[in-house]
Design an enzyme around this catalytic site. Sequence first.
Site, PDB file in Angstrom:
ATOM      1  N   GLY A  30      -8.358 -22.392 -22.301  1.00  0.00           N
ATOM      2  CA  GLY A  30      -9.738 -22.773 -22.562  1.00  0.00           C
ATOM      3  C   GLY A  30     -10.042 -24.226 -22.276  1.00  0.00           C
ATOM      4  O   GLY A  30      -9.153 -25.025 -21.955  1.00  0.00           O
ATOM      5  N   ALA A  87     -10.239 -22.304 -30.130  1.00  0.00           N
ATOM      6  CA  ALA A  87     -10.810 -21.154 -30.843  1.00  0.00           C
ATOM      7  C   ALA A  87     -12.309 -21.106 -30.570  1.00  0.00           C
ATOM      8  O   ALA A  87     -12.941 -22.133 -30.302  1.00  0.00           O
ATOM      9  CB  ALA A  87     -10.552 -21.251 -32.346  1.00  0.00           C
ATOM     10  N   ASP A  88     -12.858 -19.913 -30.643  1.00  0.00           N
ATOM     11  CA  ASP A  88     -14.304 -19.746 -30.522  1.00  0.00           C
ATOM     12  C   ASP A  88     -14.989 -20.068 -31.847  1.00  0.00           C
ATOM     13  O   ASP A  88     -16.110 -20.579 -31.869  1.00  0.00           O
ATOM     14  CB  ASP A  88     -14.631 -18.323 -30.082  1.00  0.00           C
ATOM     15  CG  ASP A  88     -13.984 -17.995 -28.749  1.00  0.00           C
ATOM     16  OD1 ASP A  88     -14.240 -18.727 -27.775  1.00  0.00           O
ATOM     17  OD2 ASP A  88     -13.197 -17.044 -28.682  1.00  0.00           O
ATOM     18  N   LYS A  98     -10.757 -15.691 -31.597  1.00  0.00           N
ATOM     19  CA  LYS A  98     -10.344 -16.165 -30.289  1.00  0.00           C
ATOM     20  C   LYS A  98     -10.520 -15.054 -29.260  1.00  0.00           C
ATOM     21  O   LYS A  98     -10.643 -13.893 -29.613  1.00  0.00           O
ATOM     22  CB  LYS A  98      -8.880 -16.625 -30.320  1.00  0.00           C
ATOM     23  CG  LYS A  98      -8.660 -17.882 -31.162  1.00  0.00           C
ATOM     24  CD  LYS A  98      -7.210 -18.321 -31.223  1.00  0.00           C
ATOM     25  CE  LYS A  98      -6.513 -18.326 -29.907  1.00  0.00           C
ATOM     26  NZ  LYS A  98      -7.208 -19.148 -28.871  1.00  0.00           N
ATOM     27  N   GLY A 101     -12.229 -16.546 -23.737  1.00  0.00           N
ATOM     28  CA  GLY A 101     -11.750 -16.718 -22.370  1.00  0.00           C
ATOM     29  C   GLY A 101     -10.988 -15.518 -21.841  1.00  0.00           C
ATOM     30  O   GLY A 101     -10.544 -15.520 -20.691  1.00  0.00           O
ATOM     31  N   GLU A 107      -2.345 -14.955 -26.146  1.00  0.00           N
ATOM     32  CA  GLU A 107      -2.479 -16.033 -27.123  1.00  0.00           C
ATOM     33  C   GLU A 107      -1.931 -15.622 -28.481  1.00  0.00           C
ATOM     34  O   GLU A 107      -1.247 -16.403 -29.148  1.00  0.00           O
ATOM     35  CB  GLU A 107      -3.947 -16.438 -27.259  1.00  0.00           C
ATOM     36  CG  GLU A 107      -4.488 -17.204 -26.059  1.00  0.00           C
ATOM     37  CD  GLU A 107      -5.977 -17.454 -26.135  1.00  0.00           C
ATOM     38  OE1 GLU A 107      -6.447 -18.395 -25.469  1.00  0.00           O
ATOM     39  OE2 GLU A 107      -6.682 -16.716 -26.857  1.00  0.00           O
TER      40      GLU A 107
END
Length: 233
Positions: A30, A87-88, A98, A101, A107
């Site tokens: 990311g 992290a999102d 997460k 991407g 991950e």
Amino acid sequence: MEQTYYEKKEAGEAAVDLIHNKMVIGLGTGSTVYHTINKLGEKMKDEKLDVTCVSTSSNTTEFAKQLGIKLVALNDVQDIDLTIDGADEIDGDFRAIKGGGGALLFEKIVASSSRKVAIIVDSTKYVDTIGAYPLPVEVLPFGYKYVFERMVREGFQPNLRKMGNDPFITDSGNFILDINVSNIIDKVDTINLEKYINNIPGVIENGLFTNIVDVIYIGKKDGVEVKNREKGD
């Protein structure tokens, strides 16, 4: 936009201080981790640092190779000392979403293989409660419509992630369904939700990271805030 970039850069670079000689490092995926990888490349040259890294995606692999970072497969190491990833969303209970991407499967495997996991985010990604961001669920292409319809029936409002007109394909050759958990994330135990989703036939993995993260680096306009998870949490 400029402020967010600055915060990502600050957090990503700050986490490199956790890396020491002879460590095995998991490299996440990311835009924030990009800064970590770039800084690591500089540190390896300046300090003659000898580290071995495990990549979580083809994009990370390509960038790390450009910087001369030594990469090995996960199966070729006994364990990983430290993984640094973005992290999102992540909250004060160290729960993360997460997979924005598309690298959530690799991950999670790499993070679960690590002695310590550091998450790096800008201030917009550190939230009171996760769930506003759609939860990515990696599914087998074979029978993905069954999983989709099952998600519809259970109120998850799934969307098949696409790239152009075609389904988005992960590095492991799977599809991703982005689902809505905003209405239930605080009504159910996150660990049980993670297990429940993964038990649906056809689901490979989901982007809920619970009881995995040890430290959070939050980039802010006035610096980087570091939050360490207390032992026993």
